[in-house]
Write a protein that holds these residues in place. Structure first.
Motif, PDB file in Angstrom:
ATOM      1  N   GLU A 149       0.711  -1.182   0.043  1.00  0.00           N
ATOM      2  CA  GLU A 149       0.202   0.114  -0.050  1.00  0.00           C
ATOM      3  C   GLU A 149       0.943   1.234  -0.030  1.00  0.00           C
ATOM      4  O   GLU A 149       1.761   1.304   0.934  1.00  0.00           O
ATOM      5  CB  GLU A 149      -0.792   0.109   1.284  1.00  0.00           C
ATOM      6  CG  GLU A 149      -2.086   1.081   1.275  1.00  0.00           C
ATOM      7  CD  GLU A 149      -2.966   1.048   2.442  1.00  0.00           C
ATOM      8  OE1 GLU A 149      -3.391   2.151   3.023  1.00  0.00           O
ATOM      9  OE2 GLU A 149      -2.974   0.041   2.982  1.00  0.00           O
ATOM     10  N   TYR A 150       0.632   2.386  -0.768  1.00  0.00           N
ATOM     11  CA  TYR A 150       1.540   3.387  -1.114  1.00  0.00           C
ATOM     12  C   TYR A 150       1.569   4.208   0.159  1.00  0.00           C
ATOM     13  O   TYR A 150       2.648   4.616   0.530  1.00  0.00           O
ATOM     14  CB  TYR A 150       0.767   4.312  -1.775  1.00  0.00           C
ATOM     15  CG  TYR A 150       1.222   5.787  -2.016  1.00  0.00           C
ATOM     16  CD1 TYR A 150       2.970   5.965  -2.742  1.00  0.00           C
ATOM     17  CD2 TYR A 150       0.810   6.614  -1.248  1.00  0.00           C
ATOM     18  CE1 TYR A 150       3.375   7.062  -2.511  1.00  0.00           C
ATOM     19  CE2 TYR A 150       1.441   7.963  -1.285  1.00  0.00           C
ATOM     20  CZ  TYR A 150       2.681   8.272  -2.001  1.00  0.00           C
ATOM     21  OH  TYR A 150       3.290   9.338  -1.842  1.00  0.00           O
ATOM     22  N   MET A 151       0.521   4.317   1.144  1.00  0.00           N
ATOM     23  CA  MET A 151       0.589   5.107   2.193  1.00  0.00           C
ATOM     24  C   MET A 151       1.600   4.508   3.233  1.00  0.00           C
ATOM     25  O   MET A 151       2.409   5.287   3.959  1.00  0.00           O
ATOM     26  CB  MET A 151      -0.475   5.372   2.931  1.00  0.00           C
ATOM     27  CG  MET A 151      -0.775   6.433   3.984  1.00  0.00           C
ATOM     28  SD  MET A 151      -0.346   7.950   3.245  1.00  0.00           S
ATOM     29  CE  MET A 151      -2.023   8.146   2.206  1.00  0.00           C
ATOM     30  N   ILE A 152       1.706   3.179   3.385  1.00  0.00           N
ATOM     31  CA  ILE A 152       2.473   2.737   4.483  1.00  0.00           C
ATOM     32  C   ILE A 152       3.943   2.503   3.723  1.00  0.00           C
ATOM     33  O   ILE A 152       4.980   2.909   4.630  1.00  0.00           O
ATOM     34  CB  ILE A 152       2.193   1.080   4.648  1.00  0.00           C
ATOM     35  CG1 ILE A 152       0.625   1.044   5.151  1.00  0.00           C
ATOM     36  CG2 ILE A 152       3.052   0.444   5.641  1.00  0.00           C
ATOM     37  CD1 ILE A 152      -0.070  -0.260   5.394  1.00  0.00           C
ATOM     38  N   ASN A 153       4.168   2.432   2.682  1.00  0.00           N
ATOM     39  CA  ASN A 153       5.243   2.485   1.856  1.00  0.00           C
ATOM     40  C   ASN A 153       6.107   3.889   2.068  1.00  0.00           C
ATOM     41  O   ASN A 153       7.185   4.023   2.294  1.00  0.00           O
ATOM     42  CB  ASN A 153       5.282   2.103   0.220  1.00  0.00           C
ATOM     43  CG  ASN A 153       5.836   0.700  -0.219  1.00  0.00           C
ATOM     44  OD1 ASN A 153       6.520   0.141   0.676  1.00  0.00           O
ATOM     45  ND2 ASN A 153       5.745   0.250  -1.229  1.00  0.00           N
ATOM     46  N   HIS A 154       5.275   4.645   1.870  1.00  0.00           N
ATOM     47  CA  HIS A 154       5.706   5.929   1.560  1.00  0.00           C
ATOM     48  C   HIS A 154       6.016   6.664   3.185  1.00  0.00           C
ATOM     49  O   HIS A 154       6.982   7.116   3.387  1.00  0.00           O
ATOM     50  CB  HIS A 154       4.693   7.039   1.248  1.00  0.00           C
ATOM     51  CG  HIS A 154       4.913   8.603   1.516  1.00  0.00           C
ATOM     52  ND1 HIS A 154       5.914   9.380   0.775  1.00  0.00           N
ATOM     53  CD2 HIS A 154       4.314   9.532   1.974  1.00  0.00           C
ATOM     54  CE1 HIS A 154       5.777  10.566   0.858  1.00  0.00           C
ATOM     55  NE2 HIS A 154       4.965  10.545   1.858  1.00  0.00           N
ATOM     56  N   ALA A 265       9.596  17.425   5.314  1.00  0.00           N
ATOM     57  CA  ALA A 265       9.150  18.195   4.187  1.00  0.00           C
ATOM     58  C   ALA A 265      10.230  17.475   2.932  1.00  0.00           C
ATOM     59  O   ALA A 265       9.762  17.147   1.786  1.00  0.00           O
ATOM     60  CB  ALA A 265       9.456  19.747   4.119  1.00  0.00           C
ATOM     61  N   VAL A 266      11.321  17.570   3.162  1.00  0.00           N
ATOM     62  CA  VAL A 266      12.472  16.952   2.210  1.00  0.00           C
ATOM     63  C   VAL A 266      12.282  15.504   1.955  1.00  0.00           C
ATOM     64  O   VAL A 266      12.259  14.944   0.806  1.00  0.00           O
ATOM     65  CB  VAL A 266      13.760  17.448   2.720  1.00  0.00           C
ATOM     66  CG1 VAL A 266      14.982  16.743   1.624  1.00  0.00           C
ATOM     67  CG2 VAL A 266      14.031  18.713   2.518  1.00  0.00           C
ATOM     68  N   ALA A 267      12.316  14.848   3.032  1.00  0.00           N
ATOM     69  CA  ALA A 267      12.299  13.243   2.938  1.00  0.00           C
ATOM     70  C   ALA A 267      10.828  12.893   2.128  1.00  0.00           C
ATOM     71  O   ALA A 267      10.901  12.006   1.276  1.00  0.00           O
ATOM     72  CB  ALA A 267      12.218  12.685   4.379  1.00  0.00           C
ATOM     73  N   CYS A 268       9.770  13.622   2.585  1.00  0.00           N
ATOM     74  CA  CYS A 268       8.494  13.368   1.945  1.00  0.00           C
ATOM     75  C   CYS A 268       8.349  13.664   0.555  1.00  0.00           C
ATOM     76  O   CYS A 268       7.861  12.868  -0.232  1.00  0.00           O
ATOM     77  CB  CYS A 268       7.208  13.949   2.934  1.00  0.00           C
ATOM     78  SG  CYS A 268       5.539  13.976   2.226  1.00  0.00           S
ATOM     79  N   SER A 269       8.768  14.850   0.137  1.00  0.00           N
ATOM     80  CA  SER A 269       8.610  15.205  -1.179  1.00  0.00           C
ATOM     81  C   SER A 269       9.781  14.511  -2.134  1.00  0.00           C
ATOM     82  O   SER A 269       9.343  14.178  -2.956  1.00  0.00           O
ATOM     83  CB  SER A 269       9.167  16.755  -1.340  1.00  0.00           C
ATOM     84  OG  SER A 269       8.252  17.519  -0.626  1.00  0.00           O
ATOM     85  N   TYR A 270      10.872  14.051  -1.755  1.00  0.00           N
ATOM     86  CA  TYR A 270      11.814  13.197  -2.520  1.00  0.00           C
ATOM     87  C   TYR A 270      11.175  11.867  -2.794  1.00  0.00           C
ATOM     88  O   TYR A 270      11.056  11.437  -3.886  1.00  0.00           O
ATOM     89  CB  TYR A 270      13.149  12.942  -1.650  1.00  0.00           C
ATOM     90  CG  TYR A 270      13.955  11.998  -2.672  1.00  0.00           C
ATOM     91  CD1 TYR A 270      14.734  12.275  -3.813  1.00  0.00           C
ATOM     92  CD2 TYR A 270      14.145  10.644  -2.061  1.00  0.00           C
ATOM     93  CE1 TYR A 270      15.364  11.646  -4.519  1.00  0.00           C
ATOM     94  CE2 TYR A 270      15.181  10.054  -2.764  1.00  0.00           C
ATOM     95  CZ  TYR A 270      15.710  10.358  -4.012  1.00  0.00           C
ATOM     96  OH  TYR A 270      16.359   9.480  -4.581  1.00  0.00           O
TER      97      TYR A 270
END
Length: 391
Positions: A149-154, A265-270
């Motif tokens: 699932e994307y949300m968990i992976n992310h 912000a940086v980790a999430c965006s990348y």
């Protein structure tokens, strides 16, 4: 193929056909003798049998293995270590994925958040990252592309990235743990939004965009009742703020954004940029990182971006590249002396033939070892399919 017992090998022995460590790795070619170093390495690694279609010739050579056999054994040693490192990283990622899935499910269904369990999980993640950072960041190879699932992976990938950045910035252990918890929970507000909206394949309506943008505030409000440290709450609330004040939910600018908010912000965006979504394909890591660098003054904190760049290099770990000589490789290590020239493991020659030894080389500014292009996702999948035929 015939099985050959390792204990039957003798120094200086040749084989009339290639000898395989397994069905996907050539250990010896007919022109290369068995060396003393190779025999010791096979015993140390615990390999008891090898595969070959031929027979030993038994020809003797001088007692000391020559330069060619030593280089070959060193390359084999490196490749075995890499295989083991990636295996550990895959296991670590899947364990963290399953843990996060349980945390999200209990929070969504029962409004329960086990902070002690999360603390212990983040401690394990910090240890793993310190010991295996060059493997755990190779998301292209360790993260499953199907059935997750994307949300968990992310959330897991963002946490790994955030912790690595925090480590690079020399944050103390107790702050690293808080940063890891904040990053793991940074998208928790999305659990209150129907999945049909954040996984929608088409364009979002204005109302749907507003609902998506509300997830930071939703997450912040839902976590306030758990007596979490203030920095964790601010990391969840502020990870979509931008340094020029164009972010949300409060439109904060550089000085007013918390350190956790800047890092996440940086980790999430990348990670969001390199990940596939129902409405678009992910970008390659190099393009994503260079795009973020162009936006650094307006979007991202400079110190955090420099930390990410130092960790990944301008050609991030796991990127597939082409060298000036036409060879194709994958970035396996960063170069602390200069982030522009990472170490690359060569996979294919200029005619797209699979190399047997797959040596590692240091890239350079000029000459044959210069990186001239980065492969896109479709090209990467083609190479993976080609390499799969070797196993």
């Amino acid at each position: 193929m015939n099985n050959i017992e390792t204990r039957s090998l003798k120094q200086g022995m040749y084989f009339e056909s290639p000898v395989f460590l397994d069905e996907g790795y050539v250990l010896l070619t007919p022109e290369t003798p068995v060396s003393e170093m190779l025999l010791k390495s096979l015993i140390a690694w615990g390999f008891t049998t090898l595969l070959t279609e031929g027979s030993p010739i038994g020809r003797e050579t001088p007692t000391q293995g020559g330069p060619t056999s030593n280089v070959q054994t060193a390359t084999l040693d490196q490749n075995v270590k890499e295989k083991e490192g990636l295996s550990r990283a895959r296991k670590f990622f899947m364990e963290m994925y399953r843990f996060t899935d349980k945390i999200f499910s209990r929070f969504k269904d029962d409004n329960i958040l086990n902070l002690n369990a999360m603390t212990e999980e983040i401690k394990k993640a910090i240890t793993m990252i310190r010991e295996n950072d060059k493997y755990v960041l190779r998301f292209q190879e360790i993260v499953p592309h199907e059935g997750s699932e994307y949300m968990i992976n992310h959330s897991v990938k963002s946490t790994i990235l955030a912790l690595t950045i925090g480590e690079r910035l020399k944050m103390p252990n107790h702050k690293l743990i808080e940063l890891g918890i904040a990053s793991l929970l940074h998208e928790v507000g999305m659990l209150q939004i129907p999945s049909r909206i954040y996984d929608k394949e088409g364009a979002l309506s204005e109302g749907e965009k507003k609902l998506i943008n509300a997830h930071t505030l939703l997450g912040f409000r839902s976590l306030r009742d758990f007596s979490l440290p203030r920095d964790i709450l601010l990391g969840v609330l502020e990870h979509h703020e931008r340094t020029d004040g164009s972010g949300y939910p409060q439109g904060l600018s550089t000085a007013r954004i918390s350190q956790f908010g800047k890092i996440i912000a940086v980790a999430c965006s990348y990670d969001a940029q390199i990940s596939n979504r129902p409405f678009r394909s992910g970008r390659d890591a190099h393009t994503s990182l260079t795009g973020m660098l162009r936006e650094m003054r307006s979007h991202y904190d400079e110190d955090v971006m420099k930390a990410l760049l130092g960790i990944l290099s301008i050609y991030p770990l796991g990127s597939y590249i082409t060298l000036k000589n036409g060879y194709t490789g994958i970035v396996t290590e960063t170069n602390n002396a200069d982030f522009r020239y990472p170490t690359v493991k060569i996979l294919l020659d200029k005619n797209k033939n699979i190399l047997q030894d797959q040596p590692s080389v240091q890239t350079s500014e000029a000459g044959e070892m210069k990186i001239v292009s980065v492969l896109n996702n479709s090209e990467i999948e083609n190479i993976k399919a080609l390499l799969q035929t070797k196993t």
